[in-house]
Design an enzyme around this catalytic site. Structure first.
Site, PDB file in Angstrom:
ATOM      1  N   HIS A 266      28.633  56.432  42.337  1.00 21.40           N
ATOM      2  CA  HIS A 266      28.679  55.244  43.102  1.00 21.40           C
ATOM      3  C   HIS A 266      27.732  54.186  42.322  1.00 21.40           C
ATOM      4  O   HIS A 266      28.207  53.189  42.013  1.00 21.40           O
ATOM      5  CB  HIS A 266      28.225  55.555  44.539  1.00 21.40           C
ATOM      6  N   GLU A 267      26.627  54.605  42.284  1.00 17.33           N
ATOM      7  CA  GLU A 267      25.690  53.666  41.522  1.00 17.33           C
ATOM      8  C   GLU A 267      26.070  53.186  39.999  1.00 17.33           C
ATOM      9  O   GLU A 267      25.852  52.330  39.602  1.00 17.33           O
ATOM     10  CB  GLU A 267      24.091  53.989  41.705  1.00 17.33           C
ATOM     11  N   HIS A 270      28.401  50.659  39.866  1.00 21.21           N
ATOM     12  CA  HIS A 270      27.953  49.378  40.237  1.00 21.21           C
ATOM     13  C   HIS A 270      27.232  49.079  38.570  1.00 21.21           C
ATOM     14  O   HIS A 270      27.254  47.997  38.198  1.00 21.21           O
ATOM     15  CB  HIS A 270      26.585  49.405  40.883  1.00 21.21           C
ATOM     16  N   GLU A 296      31.047  46.292  45.255  1.00 24.70           N
ATOM     17  CA  GLU A 296      31.361  47.331  46.005  1.00 24.70           C
ATOM     18  C   GLU A 296      32.713  47.921  45.567  1.00 24.70           C
ATOM     19  O   GLU A 296      33.020  49.371  45.791  1.00 24.70           O
ATOM     20  CB  GLU A 296      31.274  47.191  47.446  1.00 24.70           C
TER      21      GLU A 296
HETATM   22 ZN    ZN Z   1      27.202  50.186  46.744  1.00 27.05          ZN
END
Ligand code: ZN
Length: 503
Positions: A266-267, A270, A296
């Site tokens: 997830h990170e 980003h 997101e």
């Molecule tokens: Zn996030």
């Protein structure tokens, strides 16, 4: 080169430098700073915020921006410079309307409130946080009142700051469609849920082994360790100074295999966004990701759409089993795929699966609307929170620690931010639906070559920084603005197939 823009440049550079310093302090507070540092560091940060305000909000900048916004001067600007002026005008309008002393006091309050919230959560004591939260809500309502445009509600103003042009009138039907599709689907899923055994997830996974595997995963999806670092913090997050200094954190639990693995993906999503911003944009006012929702969309695209798919694990599952031979001895690839996608309604947003996640966001959206419009008060929050969880997710939090105190956002003054998580999911699904026409996604995943996927996202989203807003990016990429139907279609197909539900 516009002579006026050249005169604006030193102000932009100074603002950028102060912002970078504040970002570094934030990063340090969350990762390495000692527990007692916060109160005194808050003063330093308050001062720096004041400096930022003075660097950006002054007569010279106001005059330069006004002159640069005339049609004759606009013509002399490059596209990037035009985008910078537009962004500065927006920021200027917002900041200028907020008195400097109020802005600085609010920033100081926020640095202290983080600790007050953390303690209240630890002690499961909402009343210890309520007065501070009350102050934060008052400030944010006042600021929204200062900057409100005609026809907008206070909450619209907050939403618009997070996702340009997306207001209550857009989000009401957005969440209504999600509710209508997800609540009955979840019911069918729950009837079949006891067939999925994911007890393997809570066996013992040594933290140093997890760290090594997570580093491998970050590199696997394309995180460049020459331009990025990883650290640990209570909650995983991503921050960046520019496109060559992007930082992510993770948090490890010995008895949870999934948590850190999916956090790093997830990170990492980003981080790839920030690393992909074009060189000519980074270190300018339009050099970061365009909005929380688009950010997101990138993290969730990697975490859920790619990271929880069968194709993603095809070349990786063997390595995972080699890494944890005893813990995963009796787990087959198919069990693992079912396990990482198992839907289980629970009280905690950050532990939610892909299917129940948007319902957690809907609860917060509805509560924020009520709170900002004054229909409920801060003291009413714990009760309303629990009622809505019961209604949508069928669970009642045991206490406020796993209820209304669970999220950091309100202590950071963020209202109108939560919807961006759901918007992000929807944008990710919309991108996915169109990406198939250009990139052989499954083939890339199955052969372990994620480069074409990253390049496609970079070409259509990352490189632009914030020169385009969410809908401009989506229209350029998919031919239409945000359309929640793709998300609903994606969830329905995915869970119908995983759980063998007859349509
Ligand atoms: Zn996030």
């Amino acid at each position: 080169m516009s002579e006026l823009f050249e005169r604006l440049q030193p102000y932009l550079d100074r603002g950028m430098a102060i912002k970078a310093a504040l970002t570094l302090f934030d990063w340090d507070n969350e990762t390495l700073a000692p527990a007692c540092a916060s109160e005194k560091t808050a003063k330093i940060m308050g001062n720096l915020s004041g400096e930022y305000y003075r660097a950006t909000i002054n007569d010279e900048v106001r005059d330069l921006l006004a002159q640069l916004s005339t049609p004759e001067e606009k013509e002399k600007l490059s596209d990037t410079e035009k985008a910078i002026v537009k962004k500065m005008n927006k920021e200027y309008e917002q900041l200028e309307k907020i008195p400097a002393n109020e802005y600085q006091a609010f920033r100081e309050l926020l640095t202290k409130s983080a600790q007050i919230w953390a303690k209240a959560k630890e002690n499961n004591d909402f009343s210890a946080f309520a007065p501070t939260l009350n102050e934060i809500v008052d400030y944010q309502k006042r600021f929204a009142e200062y900057t409100k445009k005609p026809g907008m509600s206070l909450y619209d103003t907050m939403l618009d700051q997070n996702e340009e042009g997306i207001l209550e009138k857009d989000l009401d039907p957005f969440f209504e469609k999600i509710r209508t599709a997800v609540v009955p689907l979840l019911k069918k899923v729950m009837e079949r849920n006891d067939k999925i055994d994911k007890s393997y997830n809570n066996r013992c996974y040594p933290i140093d082994v997890q760290k090594k595997f997570c580093r491998f995963l970050a590199e696997y999806i394309g995180f460049d360790f020459e331009k990025g670092v990883m650290a640990e913090s209570a909650h995983p997050f991503t921050t960046n100074m520019h496109n060559s200094d992007v930082r992510i954190t993770n948090h490890f639990y010995e008895k949870n295999l999934e948590s850190a693995m999916f956090s790093v993906i997830h990170e990492g999503g980003h981080a790839l966004y920030e690393m992909g911003v074009a060189d000519e944009l980074t270190l300018t006012a339009v050099g970061g990701g365009t909005s929380m929702g688009v950010h997101e969309s990138q993290s969730r695209f990697y975490e859920n759409i790619l990271g929880r798919s069968e194709a993603f694990w095809k070349p990786l599952f063997g390595k995972l089993k080699e890494t944890y031979p005893e813990q995963l001895a009796d787990v087959e690839q198919n069990d693992f795929i079912l396990g990482i996608n198992k839907a289980e309604p629970g009280p905690i947003r950050t532990e939610a699966d892909e299917l129940t996640y948007p319902l957690h966001i809907m609860v917060r959206y509805e509560i924020e609307k009520l709170l900002i419009s004054g229909k409920i008060k801060v003291d009413d929050l714990p009760q309303i929170w629990n009622e809505k969880y019961k209604e949508y997710l069928g669970v009642t939090p045991k206490n406020d620690k796993e209820g209304v105190l669970q999220d950091v956002h309100w202590s950071g003054g963020s209202f109108g931010y939560f919807p961006s998580y759901a918007i992000g999911n929807a944008v990710a699904a919309q991108i996915y639906a169109f990406m198939h026409k250009k990139v052989k996604v499954a083939e890339c995943l199955e052969t372990g070559n994620l480069e074409p996927i990253r390049k496609y996202l970079c070409k259509h989203i990352h490189q632009y920084g914030s020169t385009k807003n969410m809908n401009e990016l989506l229209i350029g990429m998919t031919g239409e603005s945000l359309n929640v139907d793709y998300y609903i279609d994606y969830l329905t197909k995915k869970y119908t197939k995983l759980y063998h539900i007859e349509e």
